[in-house]
Design a protein around this motif. Structure first.
Motif, mmCIF file in Angstrom:
data_model
loop_
_atom_site.group_PDB
_atom_site.id
_atom_site.type_symbol
_atom_site.label_atom_id
_atom_site.label_comp_id
_atom_site.label_asym_id
_atom_site.label_seq_id
_atom_site.Cartn_x
_atom_site.Cartn_y
_atom_site.Cartn_z
ATOM 1 N N PHE A 31 0.851 -1.182 0.000
ATOM 2 C CA PHE A 31 0.000 0.000 0.000
ATOM 3 C C PHE A 31 0.888 1.234 0.000
ATOM 4 O O PHE A 31 1.928 1.256 0.661
ATOM 5 C CB PHE A 31 -0.923 0.030 1.224
ATOM 6 N N VAL A 32 0.480 2.240 -0.757
ATOM 7 C CA VAL A 32 1.283 3.450 -0.880
ATOM 8 C C VAL A 32 0.355 4.653 -1.025
ATOM 9 O O VAL A 32 -0.726 4.548 -1.610
ATOM 10 C CB VAL A 32 2.251 3.343 -2.087
ATOM 11 N N GLU A 58 -9.354 -1.674 -2.420
ATOM 12 C CA GLU A 58 -9.149 -2.071 -1.028
ATOM 13 C C GLU A 58 -9.027 -0.860 -0.100
ATOM 14 O O GLU A 58 -8.688 -0.997 1.067
ATOM 15 C CB GLU A 58 -7.931 -2.981 -0.915
ATOM 16 N N ASN A 59 -9.326 0.305 -0.625
ATOM 17 C CA ASN A 59 -9.329 1.533 0.158
ATOM 18 C C ASN A 59 -10.697 1.638 0.839
ATOM 19 O O ASN A 59 -11.737 1.570 0.177
ATOM 20 C CB ASN A 59 -9.086 2.729 -0.773
ATOM 21 N N LYS A 111 -4.754 6.494 -0.633
ATOM 22 C CA LYS A 111 -3.998 5.278 -0.337
ATOM 23 C C LYS A 111 -4.405 4.223 -1.353
ATOM 24 O O LYS A 111 -5.588 3.898 -1.488
ATOM 25 C CB LYS A 111 -4.297 4.793 1.080
ATOM 26 N N ALA A 112 -3.436 3.689 -2.093
ATOM 27 C CA ALA A 112 -3.712 2.705 -3.133
ATOM 28 C C ALA A 112 -2.848 1.472 -2.921
ATOM 29 O O ALA A 112 -1.805 1.522 -2.268
ATOM 30 C CB ALA A 112 -3.436 3.306 -4.504
ATOM 31 N N LYS A 113 -3.297 0.365 -3.483
ATOM 32 C CA LYS A 113 -2.548 -0.884 -3.420
ATOM 33 C C LYS A 113 -1.889 -1.118 -4.775
ATOM 34 O O LYS A 113 -2.514 -0.931 -5.823
ATOM 35 C CB LYS A 113 -3.479 -2.041 -3.081
ATOM 36 N N ILE A 114 -0.639 -1.540 -4.760
ATOM 37 C CA ILE A 114 0.096 -1.797 -6.003
ATOM 38 C C ILE A 114 -0.320 -3.153 -6.560
ATOM 39 O O ILE A 114 -0.207 -4.175 -5.884
ATOM 40 C CB ILE A 114 1.615 -1.752 -5.758
ATOM 41 N N LEU A 115 -0.824 -3.142 -7.790
ATOM 42 C CA LEU A 115 -1.178 -4.375 -8.480
ATOM 43 C C LEU A 115 0.018 -4.959 -9.225
ATOM 44 O O LEU A 115 0.175 -6.170 -9.326
ATOM 45 C CB LEU A 115 -2.312 -4.118 -9.493
#
Length: 122
Positions: free
Chosen positions: A10-11, A77-78, A59-63
């Motif tokens: 997450f970033v 997933e936020n 906040k995002a998740k790296i795919l």
């Protein structure tokens, strides 16, 4: 110092541009990425500007991390965007009226008490 990004991490990213197909973003250390419109939420999105704006931090998740280091991200997933999906799940009682039902003022008057009772339960 360049941060090594990895799939599943997450970033926090800042939106730098919005196109009809997705939002361009950048990490604090200037790594670019894209959040495709289909990765904002599971619902259909007609206008991405309703959910994101230039300058906004999310906040995002790296795919995936491309060979050139660019990030492919998701917001599914936020928690904020999950809540937006749940809000859309609540439907109007008018959605329950089938097309073959006769609708008129008398029918509405008969159905109104039932609809009010359902609305109070939500």
């Amino acid at each position: 110092m360049m941060v090594k990004y990895r799939k599943g991490q997450f970033v926090k990213v800042k939106v730098t541009g919005i196109q009809p197909y997705g939002a361009f973003v950048e990490t604090p250390d200037h790594v670019e990425g894209l959040i495709h419109i289909s990765e904002v939420m599971n619902d259909y999105i007609h206008n991405l500007n309703v959910f994101l704006s230039v300058g906004q931090t999310v906040k995002a998740k790296i795919l995936d991390v491309a060979a050139d280091g660019k990030l492919n991200l998701t917001l599914k997933e936020n928690d904020y965007f999950r809540r937006q999906e749940r809000k859309k799940e609540k439907k109007s009682v008018l959605d329950e009226i089938s097309q073959d039902q006769s609708i008129g003022f008398e029918s509405l008057r008969q159905k109104l008490p039932e609809w009010l009772a359902k609305a109070e339960q939500l």
